[in-house]
Scaffold this motif. Structure first.
Motif, PDB file in Angstrom:
ATOM      1  N   UNK A  60       5.103   7.288  -7.556  1.00  0.00           N
ATOM      2  CA  UNK A  60       5.783   8.583  -7.741  1.00  0.00           C
ATOM      3  C   UNK A  60       5.021   9.685  -7.020  1.00  0.00           C
ATOM      4  N   UNK A  61       3.695   9.686  -7.168  1.00  0.00           N
ATOM      5  CA  UNK A  61       2.880  10.716  -6.517  1.00  0.00           C
ATOM      6  C   UNK A  61       2.903  10.571  -4.999  1.00  0.00           C
ATOM      7  N   UNK A  62       2.976   9.346  -4.502  1.00  0.00           N
ATOM      8  CA  UNK A  62       3.095   9.169  -3.044  1.00  0.00           C
ATOM      9  C   UNK A  62       4.405   9.797  -2.554  1.00  0.00           C
ATOM     10  N   UNK A  63       5.474   9.533  -3.257  1.00  0.00           N
ATOM     11  CA  UNK A  63       6.767  10.102  -2.883  1.00  0.00           C
ATOM     12  C   UNK A  63       6.724  11.624  -2.886  1.00  0.00           C
ATOM     13  N   UNK A  64       5.915  12.203  -3.782  1.00  0.00           N
ATOM     14  CA  UNK A  64       5.809  13.665  -3.898  1.00  0.00           C
ATOM     15  C   UNK A  64       4.651  14.230  -3.066  1.00  0.00           C
ATOM     16  N   UNK A  65       4.091  13.399  -2.169  1.00  0.00           N
ATOM     17  CA  UNK A  65       2.985  13.824  -1.286  1.00  0.00           C
ATOM     18  C   UNK A  65       1.760  14.276  -2.076  1.00  0.00           C
ATOM     19  N   UNK A  66       1.463  13.543  -3.166  1.00  0.00           N
ATOM     20  CA  UNK A  66       0.269  13.848  -3.957  1.00  0.00           C
ATOM     21  C   UNK A  66      -0.751  12.704  -3.858  1.00  0.00           C
ATOM     22  N   UNK A  67      -0.829  12.066  -2.718  1.00  0.00           N
ATOM     23  CA  UNK A  67      -1.764  10.952  -2.541  1.00  0.00           C
ATOM     24  C   UNK A  67      -3.212  11.396  -2.704  1.00  0.00           C
ATOM     25  N   UNK A  68      -3.483  12.657  -2.380  1.00  0.00           N
ATOM     26  CA  UNK A  68      -4.857  13.155  -2.412  1.00  0.00           C
ATOM     27  C   UNK A  68      -5.448  13.178  -3.820  1.00  0.00           C
ATOM     28  N   UNK A  69      -4.637  12.950  -4.832  1.00  0.00           N
ATOM     29  CA  UNK A  69      -5.125  12.953  -6.210  1.00  0.00           C
ATOM     30  C   UNK A  69      -5.646  11.582  -6.635  1.00  0.00           C
ATOM     31  N   UNK A  70      -5.514  10.577  -5.768  1.00  0.00           N
ATOM     32  CA  UNK A  70      -5.767   9.198  -6.179  1.00  0.00           C
ATOM     33  C   UNK A  70      -7.019   8.584  -5.561  1.00  0.00           C
ATOM     34  N   UNK A  71      -7.680   7.771  -6.381  1.00  0.00           N
ATOM     35  CA  UNK A  71      -8.782   6.920  -5.941  1.00  0.00           C
ATOM     36  C   UNK A  71      -8.278   5.473  -5.960  1.00  0.00           C
ATOM     37  N   UNK A  72      -8.479   4.764  -4.849  1.00  0.00           N
ATOM     38  CA  UNK A  72      -8.092   3.354  -4.762  1.00  0.00           C
ATOM     39  C   UNK A  72      -9.338   2.487  -4.922  1.00  0.00           C
ATOM     40  N   UNK A  73      -9.344   1.646  -5.935  1.00  0.00           N
ATOM     41  CA  UNK A  73     -10.465   0.731  -6.165  1.00  0.00           C
ATOM     42  C   UNK A  73     -10.098  -0.604  -5.528  1.00  0.00           C
ATOM     43  N   UNK A 142      -0.381  -4.527  -4.773  1.00  0.00           N
ATOM     44  CA  UNK A 142      -0.901  -5.381  -3.709  1.00  0.00           C
ATOM     45  C   UNK A 142      -0.665  -4.735  -2.345  1.00  0.00           C
ATOM     46  N   UNK A 143      -1.298  -5.292  -1.320  1.00  0.00           N
ATOM     47  CA  UNK A 143      -1.250  -4.686   0.015  1.00  0.00           C
ATOM     48  C   UNK A 143       0.168  -4.548   0.551  1.00  0.00           C
ATOM     49  N   UNK A 144       1.010  -5.546   0.298  1.00  0.00           N
ATOM     50  CA  UNK A 144       2.357  -5.497   0.851  1.00  0.00           C
ATOM     51  C   UNK A 144       3.262  -4.538   0.083  1.00  0.00           C
ATOM     52  N   UNK A 145       2.744  -3.943  -1.001  1.00  0.00           N
ATOM     53  CA  UNK A 145       3.515  -2.960  -1.744  1.00  0.00           C
ATOM     54  C   UNK A 145       3.087  -1.528  -1.426  1.00  0.00           C
ATOM     55  N   UNK A 146       2.070  -1.363  -0.591  1.00  0.00           N
ATOM     56  CA  UNK A 146       1.680  -0.014  -0.191  1.00  0.00           C
ATOM     57  C   UNK A 146       2.826   0.634   0.576  1.00  0.00           C
ATOM     58  N   UNK A 147       3.207   1.841   0.210  1.00  0.00           N
ATOM     59  CA  UNK A 147       4.345   2.477   0.872  1.00  0.00           C
ATOM     60  C   UNK A 147       3.989   3.130   2.202  1.00  0.00           C
ATOM     61  N   UNK A 148       2.749   3.028   2.597  1.00  0.00           N
ATOM     62  CA  UNK A 148       2.321   3.669   3.835  1.00  0.00           C
ATOM     63  C   UNK A 148       1.221   2.840   4.481  1.00  0.00           C
ATOM     64  N   UNK A 150      -2.188   1.633   5.829  1.00  0.00           N
ATOM     65  CA  UNK A 150      -3.530   1.993   5.359  1.00  0.00           C
ATOM     66  C   UNK A 150      -4.272   2.968   6.269  1.00  0.00           C
ATOM     67  N   UNK A 151      -4.084   2.835   7.592  1.00  0.00           N
ATOM     68  CA  UNK A 151      -4.765   3.752   8.504  1.00  0.00           C
ATOM     69  C   UNK A 151      -4.382   5.201   8.230  1.00  0.00           C
ATOM     70  N   UNK A 152      -3.126   5.419   7.874  1.00  0.00           N
ATOM     71  CA  UNK A 152      -2.654   6.767   7.560  1.00  0.00           C
ATOM     72  C   UNK A 152      -3.017   7.157   6.138  1.00  0.00           C
ATOM     73  N   UNK A 153      -2.788   6.250   5.210  1.00  0.00           N
ATOM     74  CA  UNK A 153      -3.057   6.533   3.799  1.00  0.00           C
ATOM     75  C   UNK A 153      -4.538   6.801   3.548  1.00  0.00           C
ATOM     76  N   UNK A 154      -5.401   6.146   4.306  1.00  0.00           N
ATOM     77  CA  UNK A 154      -6.843   6.305   4.105  1.00  0.00           C
ATOM     78  C   UNK A 154      -7.306   7.736   4.310  1.00  0.00           C
TER      79      UNK A 154
END
Length: 454
Positions: A60-73, A142-148, A150-154
């Motif tokens: 939901x946050x990715x869709x709303x351009x709020x990716x910057x709020x997230x930490x990926x472990x 999982x990796x294949x469920x990332x909506x963007x 990784x080079x961009x999302x990172x």
């Protein structure tokens, strides 16, 4: 069964009928959505609910351009039980330990494997099932469920945490490394990361769980720790330490397991009984691979990334490693035509799909000597392609460089050509050896050769 009957009932309560004596998991069709399929079961308990809710909120946050709020472990791309459990544990801790503060953290575990690869590790499927997670791995990102990409999302996320992984894959190189927990060699990544822990333990989950407990016990009020997660932690440590009996087991593996056990549903059971039983069940599941195809065996424990070279024509090549617990002959027998050419045809189709230039399959199996004693045999299969980033001349040169590096390395003892090496095509080589040189030793040898190739 070595554990008590009470413990056995606890451990096996969620295992389907017939799975106790023969853990035979069927392969699932490939799927990349979280929509339930016929026969899928919904997870129960706080751990499953939290994981599913975190996945939904992240998307939901990715869709709303709020990716910057997230930490990926992130764990490593092989996706073993240790890597997966460590990532889930730390993501849960980050979110819950800060939930009632002025700076709550949004964190999610990212499994760096495709969804359909998770079932290629039957021990993962069993451990998640026992932890009451949803079937089909719908609770997990999982990796294949990332909506963007990784080079961009990172470049957008708040940062990443590495567990069971010394440095990020090239696709995540632009992400800020916030923390690292690993039990391998320090490669110098993320010098400013906090915590930044490299320690020799049987399981990386030990390091993560210990840090979690230390921080948890310092909180004014402890957050809820679901027993399903605690039992998953014990499962990961058990299988990596052979039930705390392996020679690589450390004091911290034992002590952390005991601390976790005291908080779990098995707190009234002796630690040895718990770890013995978990190791026996998960170890049985881990060996249940005979039904897998050659392609799945190559995919199930795959690690690879881009490697820099001095070549101005090709500044980086894609290098990948598969670990397969079958001999080359046994793998050939799994192919349609049961011939050497078919092994390489299947291997070529797989490596072409993922765009690999140079691939190495590390096989291991046991055989008996003339006295009837079992001995371990390892094989190294080297293949270099000329149709991805490098042409035929470059491929010949790279193959020669890596082949010579393997053959002159003194740590790979008793190295000799495979018995059918004379049937191999150009830029294909297979060796056998009897040393303990697995991926942790062979990979650096090959990486250093590639990085020196011009």
């Amino acid at each position: 069964m070595r554990a008590s009957s009470t413990l056995s009932r606890l451990l096996l309560a969620s295992v389907p009928v017939g799975a106790v004596s023969r853990l035979n998991f069927q392969q699932q069709p490939i799927h990349t959505t979280s929509k339930p399929r016929p026969g899928d079961e919904e997870g129960v308990g706080h751990f499953s609910e939290w994981s599913r809710a975190a996945k939904k909120e992240f998307l939901i946050d990715w869709q709303a351009s709020r990716e910057s709020e997230w930490i990926l472990v992130q764990g490593n791309e092989a996706g073993d039980l240790d890597s997966m459990t460590a990532a889930l544990t730390w993501a849960y801790h980050l979110e819950h330990s800060t939930a009632n503060t002025s700076n709550p953290i949004k964190a999610i575990a990212l499994l760096q494997t495709p969804t359909d690869c998770l079932d290629l590790r039957p021990e993962n499927k069993l451990a998640l099932h026992n932890s009451q997670m949803s079937s089909g791995h719908r609770d997990l990102l999982t990796m294949d469920e990332l909506p963007e990409d990784p080079e961009t999302l990172s470049r957008k996320v708040k940062g990443i945490v590495l567990v069971d992984h010394a440095e990020p894959l090239r696709k995540w190189k632009d992400a800020k490394i916030l923390s690292i927990f690993d039990h391998h060699v320090d490669r110098g990544a993320g010098p400013d990361a906090k915590p930044r822990i490299f320690e020799k333990t049987a399981s990386c989950t030990t390091i993560v769980a210990r840090q979690m407990l230390n921080e948890l016990e310092k909180l004014e009020a402890e957050y809820h720790m679901p027993h399903e997660l605690l039992e998953l932690i014990l499962s990961a440590i058990a299988i990596d330490s052979s039930g705390l009996t392996d020679e690589k087991t450390t004091h911290d593996d034992v002590e952390t397991s005991d601390r976790i056990l005291k908080r779990s549903a098995w707190k009234d059971t002796h630690l040895k009984d718990v770890m013995d039983s978990l190791d026996e069940q998960l170890g049985t599941a881990k060996k249940d691979l005979d039904h897998m195809s050659l392609r799945d065996l190559l995919r199930r424990d795959w690690k690879g990334d881009m490697v820099d070279t001095p070549s101005p024509r090709t500044p980086a090549v894609s290098l990948g490693f598969a670990s397969v617990p079958y001999s080359m002959d046994e793998q050939i027998a799994k192919t349609e035509f049961e011939e050497l050419f078919d092994w390489f045809a299947i291997h070529a189709a797989w490596t072409a799909q993922i765009g690999v230039d140079i691939s190495v399959s590390l096989n291991k199996y046991k055989t008996k000597d003339n006295d009837g004693k079992k001995k371990k045999i390892r094989e190294i299969v080297l293949v270099v392609r000329d149709d991805v980033r490098i042409d035929q001349v470059q491929a010949d040169s790279l193959f020669k460089t890596v082949k010579e590096a393997i053959e002159r390395n003194s740590s790979i003892v008793n190295l000799k050509p495979w018995h059918n090496a004379n049937q191999l095509a150009p830029r294909q080589m297979v060796w056998s050896h009897e040393s303990e040189s697995g991926r942790k030793l062979v990979r650096p040898i090959i990486e250093e050769a590639v990085m020196a190739w011009d």
